[in-house]
Design a protein around this motif. Structure first.
Motif, mmCIF file in Angstrom:
data_model
loop_
_atom_site.group_PDB
_atom_site.id
_atom_site.type_symbol
_atom_site.label_atom_id
_atom_site.label_comp_id
_atom_site.label_asym_id
_atom_site.label_seq_id
_atom_site.Cartn_x
_atom_site.Cartn_y
_atom_site.Cartn_z
ATOM 1 N N LEU A 319 0.848 -1.185 0.000
ATOM 2 C CA LEU A 319 0.000 0.000 0.000
ATOM 3 C C LEU A 319 0.885 1.236 0.000
ATOM 4 C CD1 LEU A 319 -2.736 1.456 0.281
ATOM 5 C CD2 LEU A 319 -2.615 1.079 2.743
ATOM 6 N N ASP A 320 0.739 2.029 -1.051
ATOM 7 C CA ASP A 320 1.541 3.251 -1.183
ATOM 8 C C ASP A 320 3.032 2.941 -1.047
ATOM 9 O OD1 ASP A 320 1.154 5.850 -1.907
ATOM 10 O OD2 ASP A 320 0.953 6.640 0.117
ATOM 11 N N GLY A 321 3.431 1.814 -1.615
ATOM 12 C CA GLY A 321 4.838 1.417 -1.622
ATOM 13 C C GLY A 321 5.307 0.647 -0.408
ATOM 14 N N GLN A 322 4.469 0.545 0.640
ATOM 15 C CA GLN A 322 4.875 -0.147 1.868
ATOM 16 C C GLN A 322 4.231 -1.543 1.940
ATOM 17 O OE1 GLN A 322 4.875 2.214 5.570
ATOM 18 N NE2 GLN A 322 4.198 3.965 4.333
ATOM 19 N N ASP A 323 5.008 -2.516 2.345
ATOM 20 C CA ASP A 323 4.497 -3.882 2.484
ATOM 21 C C ASP A 323 3.607 -3.972 3.730
ATOM 22 O OD1 ASP A 323 4.028 -6.603 2.698
ATOM 23 O OD2 ASP A 323 6.079 -7.160 2.145
ATOM 24 N N ILE A 324 2.327 -4.273 3.514
ATOM 25 C CA ILE A 324 1.396 -4.378 4.646
ATOM 26 C C ILE A 324 0.920 -5.821 4.857
ATOM 27 C CG2 ILE A 324 0.560 -1.994 4.446
ATOM 28 C CD1 ILE A 324 -1.948 -3.191 3.027
ATOM 29 N N THR A 325 1.575 -6.769 4.176
ATOM 30 C CA THR A 325 1.165 -8.171 4.273
ATOM 31 C C THR A 325 1.209 -8.648 5.720
ATOM 32 O OG1 THR A 325 2.284 -8.474 2.151
ATOM 33 C CG2 THR A 325 1.504 -10.457 3.270
ATOM 34 N N GLY A 326 0.075 -9.142 6.215
ATOM 35 C CA GLY A 326 0.015 -9.715 7.551
ATOM 36 C C GLY A 326 -0.011 -8.708 8.682
ATOM 37 N N LYS A 327 -0.031 -7.416 8.378
ATOM 38 C CA LYS A 327 -0.053 -6.422 9.448
ATOM 39 C C LYS A 327 -1.448 -6.317 10.061
ATOM 40 C CE LYS A 327 3.835 -3.479 8.170
ATOM 41 N NZ LYS A 327 4.290 -2.093 7.927
ATOM 42 N N LYS A 328 -1.517 -5.720 11.246
ATOM 43 C CA LYS A 328 -2.789 -5.565 11.941
ATOM 44 C C LYS A 328 -3.598 -4.428 11.309
ATOM 45 C CE LYS A 328 -1.050 -7.353 16.330
ATOM 46 N NZ LYS A 328 -0.762 -7.055 17.757
ATOM 47 N N PRO A 329 -4.942 -4.486 11.455
ATOM 48 C CA PRO A 329 -5.791 -3.452 10.838
ATOM 49 C C PRO A 329 -5.373 -2.023 11.157
ATOM 50 C CG PRO A 329 -7.155 -5.255 11.628
ATOM 51 C CD PRO A 329 -5.756 -5.546 12.080
ATOM 52 N N ARG A 330 -4.995 -1.746 12.426
ATOM 53 C CA ARG A 330 -4.624 -0.370 12.768
ATOM 54 C C ARG A 330 -3.370 0.064 12.017
ATOM 55 N NH1 ARG A 330 -4.099 1.967 18.876
ATOM 56 N NH2 ARG A 330 -6.371 1.835 18.708
ATOM 57 N N GLU A 331 -2.385 -0.815 11.916
ATOM 58 C CA GLU A 331 -1.159 -0.482 11.187
ATOM 59 C C GLU A 331 -1.463 -0.196 9.721
ATOM 60 O OE1 GLU A 331 2.556 -2.897 12.567
ATOM 61 O OE2 GLU A 331 0.815 -4.241 12.751
ATOM 62 N N ILE A 332 -2.352 -1.010 9.149
ATOM 63 C CA ILE A 332 -2.716 -0.832 7.735
ATOM 64 C C ILE A 332 -3.463 0.485 7.548
ATOM 65 C CG2 ILE A 332 -4.101 -1.784 5.846
ATOM 66 C CD1 ILE A 332 -3.517 -4.582 7.059
ATOM 67 N N THR A 333 -4.372 0.790 8.470
ATOM 68 C CA THR A 333 -5.116 2.045 8.420
ATOM 69 C C THR A 333 -4.164 3.230 8.465
ATOM 70 O OG1 THR A 333 -7.063 1.073 9.489
ATOM 71 C CG2 THR A 333 -6.840 3.449 9.625
ATOM 72 N N GLU A 334 -3.183 3.166 9.346
ATOM 73 C CA GLU A 334 -2.230 4.273 9.500
ATOM 74 C C GLU A 334 -1.300 4.407 8.294
ATOM 75 O OE1 GLU A 334 -0.393 3.282 13.214
ATOM 76 O OE2 GLU A 334 -1.910 4.327 14.405
ATOM 77 N N THR A 335 -1.151 3.342 7.516
ATOM 78 C CA THR A 335 -0.336 3.396 6.301
ATOM 79 C C THR A 335 -1.038 4.202 5.201
ATOM 80 O OG1 THR A 335 0.579 1.230 6.867
ATOM 81 C CG2 THR A 335 0.908 1.969 4.608
ATOM 82 N N GLY A 336 -2.381 4.351 5.312
ATOM 83 C CA GLY A 336 -3.104 5.161 4.328
ATOM 84 C C GLY A 336 -4.294 4.462 3.705
ATOM 85 N N LEU A 337 -4.991 3.630 4.512
ATOM 86 C CA LEU A 337 -6.155 2.903 3.992
ATOM 87 C C LEU A 337 -7.439 3.408 4.634
ATOM 88 C CD1 LEU A 337 -7.137 0.363 2.299
ATOM 89 C CD2 LEU A 337 -7.196 -0.825 4.488
ATOM 90 N N GLY A 338 -8.460 3.653 3.816
ATOM 91 C CA GLY A 338 -9.817 3.897 4.288
ATOM 92 C C GLY A 338 -10.673 2.719 3.886
ATOM 93 N N HIS A 339 -11.589 2.300 4.771
ATOM 94 C CA HIS A 339 -12.350 1.073 4.510
ATOM 95 C C HIS A 339 -13.831 1.272 4.824
ATOM 96 C CE1 HIS A 339 -13.229 -3.380 5.704
ATOM 97 N NE2 HIS A 339 -13.617 -3.135 4.465
ATOM 98 N N ILE A 340 -14.649 1.232 3.780
ATOM 99 C CA ILE A 340 -16.104 1.193 3.946
ATOM 100 C C ILE A 340 -16.482 -0.286 3.871
ATOM 101 C CG2 ILE A 340 -18.332 1.927 3.028
ATOM 102 C CD1 ILE A 340 -16.726 4.201 1.567
ATOM 103 N N PRO A 341 -16.760 -0.940 5.012
ATOM 104 C CA PRO A 341 -16.884 -2.406 5.020
ATOM 105 C C PRO A 341 -18.197 -2.908 4.438
ATOM 106 C CG PRO A 341 -17.272 -1.547 7.211
ATOM 107 C CD PRO A 341 -16.905 -0.371 6.357
ATOM 108 N N GLU A 342 -18.150 -4.163 4.015
ATOM 109 C CA GLU A 342 -19.326 -4.817 3.432
ATOM 110 C C GLU A 342 -20.459 -4.913 4.448
ATOM 111 O OE1 GLU A 342 -20.264 -8.984 0.989
ATOM 112 O OE2 GLU A 342 -18.246 -8.553 1.723
ATOM 113 N N ASP A 343 -20.121 -5.213 5.695
ATOM 114 C CA ASP A 343 -21.111 -5.321 6.767
ATOM 115 C C ASP A 343 -20.900 -4.147 7.721
ATOM 116 O OD1 ASP A 343 -22.665 -5.931 9.005
ATOM 117 O OD2 ASP A 343 -22.272 -8.087 8.872
ATOM 118 N N ARG A 344 -21.726 -3.096 7.575
ATOM 119 C CA ARG A 344 -21.507 -1.879 8.365
ATOM 120 C C ARG A 344 -21.742 -2.095 9.854
ATOM 121 N NH1 ARG A 344 -25.541 -0.159 4.701
ATOM 122 N NH2 ARG A 344 -27.663 -0.415 5.453
ATOM 123 N N HIS A 345 -22.584 -3.077 10.210
ATOM 124 C CA HIS A 345 -22.861 -3.322 11.623
ATOM 125 C C HIS A 345 -21.732 -4.126 12.279
ATOM 126 C CE1 HIS A 345 -27.494 -2.715 11.153
ATOM 127 N NE2 HIS A 345 -26.800 -1.611 11.014
#
Length: 544
Positions: A319-345
């Motif tokens: 993601l944006d040049g950084q390897d995020i394989t296997g990282k935790k959701p918070r780390e991935i989010t801080e790398t520059g990911l926004g996520h509108i999930p399939e199940d909002r609840h």
């Protein structure tokens, strides 16, 4: 409809929650044997009105007449006695009970002090045969499909003697085939003399099945129209209060370098089988890449792997040049990911928490929302108010719980939170599921804005129209693999349909070309035949 006898008359219904008017002087008349659609945006007051009719809520003011007689409906039991039953959007079933046990619940037949299970199953079988609602009475609710669970809900309502059935957003979780089956069931019920109120915001379903439609906007009844003589555009405009565009307004994309790079990715599903099978995929900054495919072909697992919600078996994700394989959701989010999930609840909101708290879920531990381990509630509140205004989230206040919002406004809250963080990549999984045309138009506009601001957008949707309208490129998934990547403006629904069925791209193009040739030949033959008949007619006329 043969009869115009009114079975329901709701006059001047108003419902207040504090100072907020969910229903404001609403009028509704339902005739015997009709399917009457109740149309409105998410949060317009449709469900509140029907909760009043079904006895779950009492009106602040107004009158209700059932079969011409004024009634006070102060409980669901009273509604049942009057022949009114509601099939709720979220089913009221006990998962561990069988279909028969759920249908009989509270109305059980007993034999020597024990529930007569055999008799109950026979009664359910008889009822299901009568209305064409095929379902196994002995099956446990947790073991049957959502479509079958809905049939159980309908049977439960019919078993209690309902002649007036309320369906609350009944197609939101159904497959296209199950939706068609439900429409047939509704028509059978009205043929039997039942009356149906259909709460929905899906215009195509209203046109397909309803006789009349009452439109509600911001708690007020706008008009009641004949569905056959009213276009989808007219219904949409009445619902939203302005002209609604069904086409996404966008200019050609100007993609740059890759913001998401996936190489040889493999992901397993819950049973331990490969769901994503060694795929390569790239999303560029400044484009919307859509993922098309029939549900269950690995799309959900792909999104979960990128966002860190499920384990990656092999391969890499950058993601944006950084390897995020296997990282935790918070780390991935801080790398520059926004996520509108399939199940909002399940993955988007904490429903019992306040809206302002949900708005800061991704950033609450950072300044300015916290300092030295303590939350700064004034900053959280100020931020929430700003997003509520900017993204038109309709709520009583930022202190309302997320659970109290309509589905469309819950989705807007998630989008506000994710976009406001300015992510390099925005993943939008089923972003408009269960939403009305106004909310869909708004969300599509926001996704295109992200693209035009130079961000990457990965859109996963089972709605083919949505994928084709919003995307610049489309990756088609079949059996866990990317079967083809095509340009949205160079493909067609027919081509995508073949690809989604597993037909390779070149073969799909050839099949469609052959069909076009056959259609052209047939058309030419028909034209020649018509020309021949015309010449024959002219010759006959001249001879006369």
């Amino acid at each position: 409809m043969a009869q115009t006898e009114k079975v329901i008359e709701m006059k001047g219904i108003t419902k207040k929650f504090g100072e907020f008017k969910a229903n404001d002087n609403i009028h509704l008349n339902v005739e015997k044997g009709e399917i009457h659609a109740l149309l409105g945006e998410n949060g317009a007051g449709k469900s509140t009105l029907m909760n009043i009719l079904s006895g779950l809520l009492e009106p602040t003011s107004g009158e209700i007449y059932v079969n011409g007689k004024k009634e006070i409906i102060d409980s669901p039991e009273k509604a049942n006695q009057l022949g009114i039953g509601m099939v709720h959007q979220h089913f009221m079933l006990v998962d561990k009970f069988t279909v028969a046990e759920n249908i009989m619940l509270g109305k059980e037949k007993h034999h020597y002090g024990l529930m007569d299970e055999e008799g109950a199953e026979k009664d359910v079988k008889k009822l299901s045969d009568r209305y064409g609602l095929t379902v196994d009475p002995s099956a446990r609710i947790e073991d049957i499909t959502v479509g079958m669970q809905q049939r159980a809900e309908i049977l439960k309502t019919l078993f209690r003697g309902a002649d007036i059935l309320i369906f609350d957003e009944p197609t939101g979780v159904l497959t296209p085939q199950e939706i068609d089956e439900l429409m047939d069931i509704m028509k059978k019920l009205t043929d039997e003399g039942k009356s149906i109120i259909l709460i929905t915001h899906k215009l195509d379903e209203i046109k397909k099945v309803a006789d009349r439609c009452t439109v509600i906007r911001r708690g007020k009844s706008i008009d009641t129209v004949d569905v056959k003589t009213t276009s989808q555009q007219e219904l949409a405009d009445m619902m939203v209060g302005r002209s609604v565009s069904f086409k996404v307004d966008k200019v050609a994309s100007k993609p740059k370098g890759p913001v998401l790079e996936i190489k040889n990715l493999t992901v397993k599903e819950s049973r331990g089988l490969d769901a994503v099978k060694g795929i390569d995929l790239e999303v560029k900054a400044g484009e919307v890449l859509g993922i098309a495919g029939v549900d269950g072909n690995g799309q959900s697992e792909l999104i979960q792997a990128i966002t860190g919600l499920t384990k990656v078996e092999s391969g890499t994700i950058k993601l944006d040049g950084q390897d995020i394989t296997g990282k935790k959701p918070r780390e991935i989010t801080e790398t520059g990911l926004g996520h509108i999930p399939e199940d909002r609840h399940r993955h988007g909101l904490v429903l019992p928490m306040k809206l302002e708290e949900n708005m800061s879920l991704q950033q609450y531990y950072q300044e300015p929302f916290s300092k030295n381990g303590f939350l700064k509630h004034d900053k959280i509140k100020e931020y929430a108010k700003k997003l509520i205004k900017e993204f038109d989230v309709r709520t009583q206040s930022e202190e309302s719980t997320a659970a109290s919002l309509s589905g469309g406004n819950q989705q807007k809250a998630i989008i506000a939170r994710e976009i406001s963080r300015n992510p390099a990549l925005l993943i939008a999984a089923q972003p408009t599921r269960g939403l009305d045309v106004g909310a869909i138009e708004y969300i599509h506009k926001r996704l295109i804005e992200q693209r035009d601001n130079g961000k990457g957008v990965l859109l996963m949707s089972y709605e083919l129209d949505e994928v084709m309208n919003v995307s610049d490129r489309i990756a088609v998934m079949y059996d866990g693999k990317i079967i083809a990547v095509v340009n949205a403006d160079e493909t067609s629904e027919n081509e995508l349909g073949l690809l989604m069925a597993g037909v390779p791209l070149e073969k799909a193009k050839q099949e469609l070309a052959n069909k076009d040739i056959k259609a052209g030949t047939a058309g030419a033959a028909g034209t020649a035949e018509e020309d021949g008949k015309e010449r024959e007619t002219v010759a006959n006329d001249e001879s006369k």
